[in-house]
Structure formats: structure tokens, C-alpha cells
Scaffold this motif. Structure first.
Motif, short mmCIF file in Angstrom:
data_model
loop_
_atom_site.label_atom_id
_atom_site.label_comp_id
_atom_site.label_asym_id
_atom_site.label_seq_id
_atom_site.Cartn_x
_atom_site.Cartn_y
_atom_site.Cartn_z
N ASP A 11 9.20 -12.49 1.11
CA ASP A 11 9.42 -12.87 2.51
C ASP A 11 9.24 -11.67 3.45
OD1 ASP A 11 11.70 -11.58 1.58
OD2 ASP A 11 13.04 -12.70 2.89
N SER A 12 9.19 -10.47 2.89
CA SER A 12 8.90 -9.28 3.69
C SER A 12 8.00 -8.36 2.87
CB SER A 12 10.19 -8.55 4.06
OG SER A 12 10.87 -8.11 2.91
N GLY A 13 7.13 -7.64 3.56
CA GLY A 13 6.20 -6.77 2.85
C GLY A 13 4.92 -7.50 2.47
N TYR A 14 4.18 -6.93 1.52
CA TYR A 14 2.86 -7.44 1.16
C TYR A 14 2.90 -8.23 -0.14
CZ TYR A 14 1.48 -3.81 4.49
OH TYR A 14 1.36 -3.03 5.61
N ASN A 15 2.03 -9.23 -0.24
CA ASN A 15 1.82 -9.91 -1.51
C ASN A 15 1.30 -8.90 -2.52
OD1 ASN A 15 2.41 -12.26 -0.11
ND2 ASN A 15 0.27 -12.87 0.10
N HIS A 16 1.76 -9.02 -3.76
CA HIS A 16 1.33 -8.04 -4.76
C HIS A 16 1.34 -8.66 -6.16
CE1 HIS A 16 5.66 -7.59 -4.03
NE2 HIS A 16 5.79 -7.25 -5.31
N ALA A 17 0.61 -8.00 -7.07
CA ALA A 17 0.51 -8.45 -8.46
C ALA A 17 0.87 -7.31 -9.38
CB ALA A 17 -0.92 -8.93 -8.76
N MET A 18 1.50 -7.64 -10.52
CA MET A 18 1.91 -6.61 -11.48
C MET A 18 1.64 -7.11 -12.90
SD MET A 18 5.67 -5.63 -9.92
CE MET A 18 6.41 -7.09 -10.64
N VAL A 19 1.31 -6.20 -13.79
CA VAL A 19 1.24 -6.49 -15.22
C VAL A 19 2.61 -6.15 -15.78
CG1 VAL A 19 -0.04 -6.20 -17.35
CG2 VAL A 19 -1.17 -5.76 -15.17
N THR A 20 3.27 -7.12 -16.41
CA THR A 20 4.67 -6.93 -16.73
C THR A 20 5.09 -7.77 -17.93
OG1 THR A 20 6.88 -6.96 -15.73
CG2 THR A 20 5.35 -8.68 -15.02
N TRP A 21 6.38 -8.05 -18.04
CA TRP A 21 6.94 -8.90 -19.10
C TRP A 21 8.18 -9.57 -18.54
CZ3 TRP A 21 6.21 -3.63 -19.40
CH2 TRP A 21 7.33 -2.83 -19.21
N ALA A 22 8.65 -10.60 -19.18
CA ALA A 22 9.81 -11.35 -18.71
C ALA A 22 11.03 -10.45 -18.59
CB ALA A 22 10.10 -12.52 -19.64
N GLY A 23 11.76 -10.58 -17.49
CA GLY A 23 12.96 -9.78 -17.26
C GLY A 23 12.72 -8.52 -16.47
N MET A 24 11.48 -8.21 -16.17
CA MET A 24 11.12 -6.96 -15.49
C MET A 24 10.64 -7.26 -14.08
SD MET A 24 10.75 -3.65 -15.85
CE MET A 24 9.74 -2.19 -15.57
N VAL A 25 11.33 -6.71 -13.07
CA VAL A 25 10.85 -6.85 -11.69
C VAL A 25 10.26 -5.54 -11.18
CG1 VAL A 25 12.60 -8.61 -11.26
CG2 VAL A 25 13.01 -6.26 -10.51
N GLY A 26 10.39 -4.47 -11.95
CA GLY A 26 9.75 -3.20 -11.59
C GLY A 26 8.26 -3.25 -11.89
N ALA A 27 7.54 -2.26 -11.36
CA ALA A 27 6.09 -2.22 -11.51
C ALA A 27 5.67 -1.02 -12.34
CB ALA A 27 5.41 -2.15 -10.15
N VAL A 28 4.87 -1.26 -13.38
CA VAL A 28 4.25 -0.17 -14.15
C VAL A 28 2.75 -0.11 -13.89
CG1 VAL A 28 6.04 -0.19 -15.94
CG2 VAL A 28 4.01 -1.61 -16.23
N SER A 29 2.14 -1.24 -13.55
CA SER A 29 0.73 -1.32 -13.15
C SER A 29 0.63 -2.44 -12.13
CB SER A 29 -0.18 -1.65 -14.34
OG SER A 29 -0.02 -0.75 -15.40
N GLY A 30 0.06 -2.20 -10.95
CA GLY A 30 -0.02 -3.28 -9.98
C GLY A 30 -0.91 -2.97 -8.80
N MET A 31 -1.20 -4.02 -8.01
CA MET A 31 -2.01 -3.90 -6.80
C MET A 31 -1.50 -4.89 -5.76
SD MET A 31 -6.17 -4.03 -6.28
CE MET A 31 -6.42 -5.63 -7.03
N ASN A 32 -1.54 -4.50 -4.49
CA ASN A 32 -1.12 -5.42 -3.44
C ASN A 32 -2.30 -5.94 -2.62
OD1 ASN A 32 -1.76 -3.54 -1.39
ND2 ASN A 32 0.35 -2.82 -1.19
N GLU A 33 -2.00 -6.83 -1.68
CA GLU A 33 -3.05 -7.51 -0.92
C GLU A 33 -3.85 -6.57 -0.02
OE1 GLU A 33 -1.78 -10.02 2.42
OE2 GLU A 33 0.28 -9.41 1.97
N LYS A 34 -3.34 -5.37 0.22
CA LYS A 34 -4.06 -4.38 1.01
C LYS A 34 -4.98 -3.51 0.15
CE LYS A 34 -2.37 -5.46 5.01
NZ LYS A 34 -3.25 -5.99 6.09
N GLY A 35 -4.98 -3.77 -1.15
CA GLY A 35 -5.81 -2.97 -2.05
C GLY A 35 -5.18 -1.65 -2.41
#
Length: 557
Positions: A219-243
Motif C-alpha cells: 500500500d506504500s512504496g513500489y511493487n517488487h518481486a523477490m526470490v524467496t521461500w515460505a516464511g521469509m519476508v526479507g529480500a535476498v534477490s529481488g527487483m522493483n517496478e522501477k528496475g
């Protein structure tokens, strides 16, 4: 196998450290749950392996990757995520906890850890943004009560997010060996920024079975994608809508005195709230961390990448200059702030980080105009410098055959490629973020998220006899380690078979030497230790250990 076991031990001890706590960290004011439970609704199952809720969806694609989409405020995202992934969350927790119980079976030692960690984690919640505390809190409502003997669900999941940090701080010689690069300008076929990375994170085979690609519409900030696993909301690899992209590589750390901001939550904040390199740097500078980490940040807006290097006492930014358009990142620091840092100098001298760093430069030089397909080839490369055979599973290789995932980003086009199992050898599945977020918000249950026409085929190596031998080798290597520890005898035929499965790997000969040494067969042990010394040995401490064994055998012989 030895490397997975070594880093597995490191991470699992991190899990123990972050989980076995008596103190109760918490959100300052918990939201009214009854109101939100009715708001997020119930999970529906339109078809097998496809689940739908008002604020999200979860589906398993043809390549075996789980694709998660969640939207809304922090609590809505967390609750939706938890309800959609409940079974997967239980599997991931089981994978962690089973390793904790294997490695710390003593209840007395667990009590000692609780006493220490109630002090160590006393201020963790003060360093985690409340938005992510709330998201983890919502997610925790789907966590199983089975593991409450460790900690209540919210605290348990919060501390999971620091397992990577504290794990590599406690057993720093067992650092994960991630390798990444960013190239643009003359180094890429179209001149656009191209980023590739292997995330060599291993907590047992079960943990890596269910990879997830999460698409988040906050609801705030940019849309983003992450490679992750269940239970993890942190990011180890990811990209947002701004590239803007983030990937993390562990650095050399001293033992911290208390927990602060977990790296994965810092990088999640960057993904959600930064559009440029300067904004990413500002966010990183504001947070206190408790281990050393390199954060490679790429930006479509800036058309280049930098490495943000953070540690408890120092902060640096490494940026190539004089028109250079190539950045390589391993597990040592490169910025001016760390040029005389003792931990970093020791890392360069004793680890395999510089070797992989040089090998990546070598591979890029051999492919001067990089494409996503060429990037995948490099991430899958199993040879050493000058194409020297390393044996399979050697930490000196770019592809150590244990990665949780490989990922490739093309920020200007908002495309990311994520590897399917096994490791980074499976098909790299392409996702165009603008299309994914448009499709994921549609109501129909047959939405196709991946851009399959852009997929990169799997590595033919997965169908080879060598790969089959490697899989057998891993199992037999573990059996030999158990036999050595227990002082058990092993048939000569089993020893010979093990050597045939992975003959170029130094650790094969070394462990056979260790077995004969334990059995007091010093002449045989000496022969195998000398064989191990003739191979590409991973680290300076490993080589010193081999030399020590050779001297002992020569003396006893």
C-alpha cells in the motif's frame, strides 16, 4: 557432503541463536486481529496447486516454482501470505528445526543458548521497521504450534530473518560463497544493464525443494518481486517496478555483541522504497547492522550498479570509475573504507572469495558481449581458473552445486529470470514485472504469470552421468564422514567407488586419507593426503590442515 554440511552447520547454529530465546520481542501495539481476519477472507482452491484470496494468489508453475502474489497493507500482506502458504511454511520450519535438533540435541545446551540469547536479542525489535514486524506478525498466525517449544510463532519467524546474519558471524570460516556481477555498456549485447547472481545458501536438501518467487503490491512504496521461500519476508534477490535490484553477499564479520537489523530486511526496505542508487544508499546508511555484507544494487534509472558494503562499524560504497562498465562481487569488500580492514584482508588471504572473483572476470572476458543466456552459462560454470578441473562441489567454482537459486536481472526491461531446481541448473523462468502485476490482479484463475517465450533452457548437465555420479557422491561422502567420526571400518570397494565418483575434488582424497588415518593405516593415509594436496584446495586453512596431516603421517610412518 562436506561443504553443505559446513555451511549447513553455520546457518543452523544461526537458527538456534535466533530462535532459542526466552525474551519476548514484540510490536509496540498489536493490531486488532479479528477485524483483519474477516477482511482478508478465506483461501479458495480453483485447481490443484492454485490458491486464491482477495489480497493474493499462490500457484505452482510447470517448472516447479511457487509464484506468490500479495497486496495491501502490512498486516493484510502477512495474513494473506501465511494463509496461502501455510503448508509450505510448515515444511520450511520443519527443515530448519530438524537440523537444529540434529546439531544441538542436548537440552542442557539449548537452555544455555536461551540464557545467552535472551540477552543477545534484547533490542532486535528496535532495529526492525514496524511495517515488517506487522507483516511477520500476520504471517505468524499461520505458523504451526508444533514448534512452540522453541519460541512462539511471531518471535520464531522474526528471528528466522536473522539466521543468515548470526549464522555466518558465529562460524565465519564457513561463509556461504555467493558470486554476482553487473555489466552494462560495452560488456552487454544491447548496452543495457545485466545482473546475475548465485545464492549459495544451503540448509539441507529439504529446505531448497520449494522455491518461491514472491510478487508484492504494497500500500506504500513500489511493487517488487523477490526470490524467496515460505516464511521469509526479507529480500535476498529481488527487483522493483522501477528496475532497481538487490542481491546480498556475506562478508567477513567479527562476533557481534547484540542483534540489530537483519540484512534481508534492510534489502527489502531498499526494494520497496528506493528507485535510484542514491536512495538505496541513503536507506542502507540509516540502518544499523550486526554483520558484514555486500549489497549489489542495480538501477535502471541510473543505468549502472554499485556495491553497498555495510558492517557494524563501517560503511562504504564501491563504484567503478573512468568509464568502466563491469562490477563483480564475491565475499570480500572493495571500497576504500575496507582497504585496511583486518577482517577483510584475512578474507582475501584465506578464503576462496578472490579466486571466484578472478574466475568471474575471466569468464566475462571470454564473453565480451553478454546476453541473459550467456549469463546463465557463467552462473552454471563448474571449472576453475583457466578451466582447471575442480571436481564437483568445490567452493572455488562459480557453480558449487548447492545454490538455493540463480537469478538474472535486466532492469531496463523489468525482466528477471529465476532458476528452477536443481540448484541453478534447471530452466531459468522469465518474468516481466509489469505484465506479472497486471495479470496477477485479474480475477481469472488461469492467469499465466511467466513469460515462457523468454525462458532459458535447463543445463544439459542435469541429464549426464557425471551429475548422477555427483548425487551419489554426496550421499556416500556423508556416510564416510559418519564412519570417520564413529571409528567404523568401511569396505575397500566403497572407498574405491567414492574416489571414482568425484576424483578431481580435493576433499574426496582428503576424507579417504582421514579415514585411513583414523584406522592407523598411515602409509595409505599419506598417499591420499598427498593426492589431496595436488588438487585445487579450497582455502588456506584447508591447505594447512592437509600439510599438517602429511607431516603427521610421515612421522608415524
Amino acid at each position: 557432503m562436506a561443504k553443505p554440511f559446513r555451511y549447513q552447520t553455520c546457518i543452523v547454529i544461526g537458527c538456534c541463536v535466533m530462535l532459542m530465546v526466552a525474551a519476548c520481542a514484540g510490536i509496540r501495539q498489536l493490531p486488532p486481529m479479528a477485524q483483519y481476519h474477516s477482511q482478508v477472507g478465506q483461501r479458495e482452491t480453483p485447481s490443484p496447486d492454485f490458491y486464491v484470496m482477495p489480497h493474493g494468489k499462490l500457484r505452482k508453475n510447470d517448472q516447479g516454482l511457487w509464484e506468490l502474489y500479495v497486496s495491501g497493507n502490512a498486516l493484510e500482506r502477512g495474513l494473506t501470505n501465511g494463509i496461502l502458504t501455510e503448508e509450505l511454511l510448515h515444511q520450511q520450519e520443519s527443515a530448519f528445526v530438524s537440523q537444529v535438533q540434529d546439531l544441538v540435541p542436548s537440552r542442557f545446551r539449548q537452555r544455555l543458548l536461551r540464557g545467552f540469547l535472551s540477552f543477545f536479542n534484547r533490542q532486535l525489535a528496535d532495529h526492525v521497521p514496524e511495517e515488517y514486524q506487522v507483516e511477520i506478525y500476520g504471517l505468524s498466525h499461520s505458523a504451526s504450534d508444533t514448534f512452540n517449544f522453541i519460541a512462539p510463532p511471531y518471535q520464531r519467524l522474526l528471528y528466522f530473518h536473522g539466521a543468515h546474519d548470526i549464522g555466518h558471524a558465529l562460524q565465519d570460516l564457513a561463509l556461504v560463497g555467493c558470486t554476482s556481477f553487473a555489466a552494462w555498456g560495452r560488456h552487454t549485447a544491447d548496452g543495457k544493464l545485466l545482473i546475475g547472481r548465485n545464492f549459495d545458501f544451503y540448509v539441507g536438501d529439504d529446505f531448497s525443494k520449494e522455491k518461491m518467487v514472491a510478487f508484492i503490491r504494497p500500500d506504500s512504496g513500489y511493487n517488487h518481486a523477490m526470490v524467496t521461500w515460505a516464511g521469509m519476508v526479507g529480500a535476498v534477490s529481488g527487483m522493483n517496478e522501477k528496475g532497481l535490484t538487490v542481491t546480498i553477499n556475506a562478508g567477513k564479520s567479527a562476533m557481534p555483541l547484540k542483534a540489530k537489523t537483519p540484512i534481508s530486511l534492510l534489502t527489502r526496505e531498499i526494494l520497496q522504497y528506493a528507485a535510484t542508487l542514491d536512495e538505496a544508499i541513503d536507506i542502507a546508511r540509516r540502518r544499523d547492522v550486526f554483520v558484514s555484507e555486500s549489497i549489489l544494487v542495480g538501477s535502471a534509472v541510473d543505468g549502472k550498479a554499485v556495491i553497498i558494503e555495510v558492517s557494524p562499524k563501517k560503511f562504504g560504497v564501491f563504484e567503478v570509475k573512468n568509464g568502466a562498465d563491469l562490477l563483480v562481487c564475491a565475499n570480500h569488500f572493495q571500497s576504500e573504507s575496507y582497504q585496511s580492514d583486518k577482517n577483510n584482508l584475512r578474507q582475501l588471504a584465506e578464503s576462496h572469495s578472490k579466486y571466484r572473483f578472478d574466475r568471474m572476470h575471466e569468464l566475462i572476458a571470454a564473453t565480451p558481449r553478454l546476453t541473459p543466456s550467456a549469463a546463465a552459462d557463467m552462473l552454471r560454470n563448474r571449472e576453475g581458473k583457466g578451466d582447471t578441473p575442480l571436481g564437483y562441489g568445490n567452493e572455488m567454482a562459480i557453480n558449487q552445486l548447492l545454490a538455493h537459486h540463480g537469478v538474472i536481472f535486466q532492469p531496463a526491461d523489468r525482466i528477471m529470470w529465476v532458476s528452477a531446481n536443481p540448484y541453478q541448473l534447471g530452466e531459468f523462468v522469465a518474468y516481466q514485472l509489469d505484465e506479472v502485476f497486471q495479470r496477477a490482479s485479474l480475477a481469472d484463475s488461469d492467469t499465466i504469470w511467466a513469460t515462457n517465450a523468454l525462458n532459458i533452457p535447463e543445463d544439459p548437465f542435469v541429464h549426464s552421468a557425471d551429475f548422477e555420479n555427483y548425487q551419489s557422491f554426496r550421499m556416500q561422502m556423508q556416510e564416510l564422514e559418519v564412519a570417520i567420526a564413529a571409528g567404523m571400518q568401511v569396505p575397500d570397494s566403497a572407498i574405491a567407488a567414492l574416489l571414482r565418483l568425484n576424483p578431481e575434488f580435493w576433499k574426496t582424497s582428503f576424507l579417504i586419507g582421514e579415514y585411513h588415518f583414523k584406522q592407523k593405516h598411515y602409509a595409505e593415509a599419506l598417499s591420499y593426503f598427498r593426492q589431496a594436496a595436488s588438487k585445487e584446495v579450497t582455502t588456506a586453512p584447508d591447505r594447512r590442515l592437509i600439510e599438517k596431516r602429511i607431516k603427521m603421517c610421515e612421522k608415524k610412518s
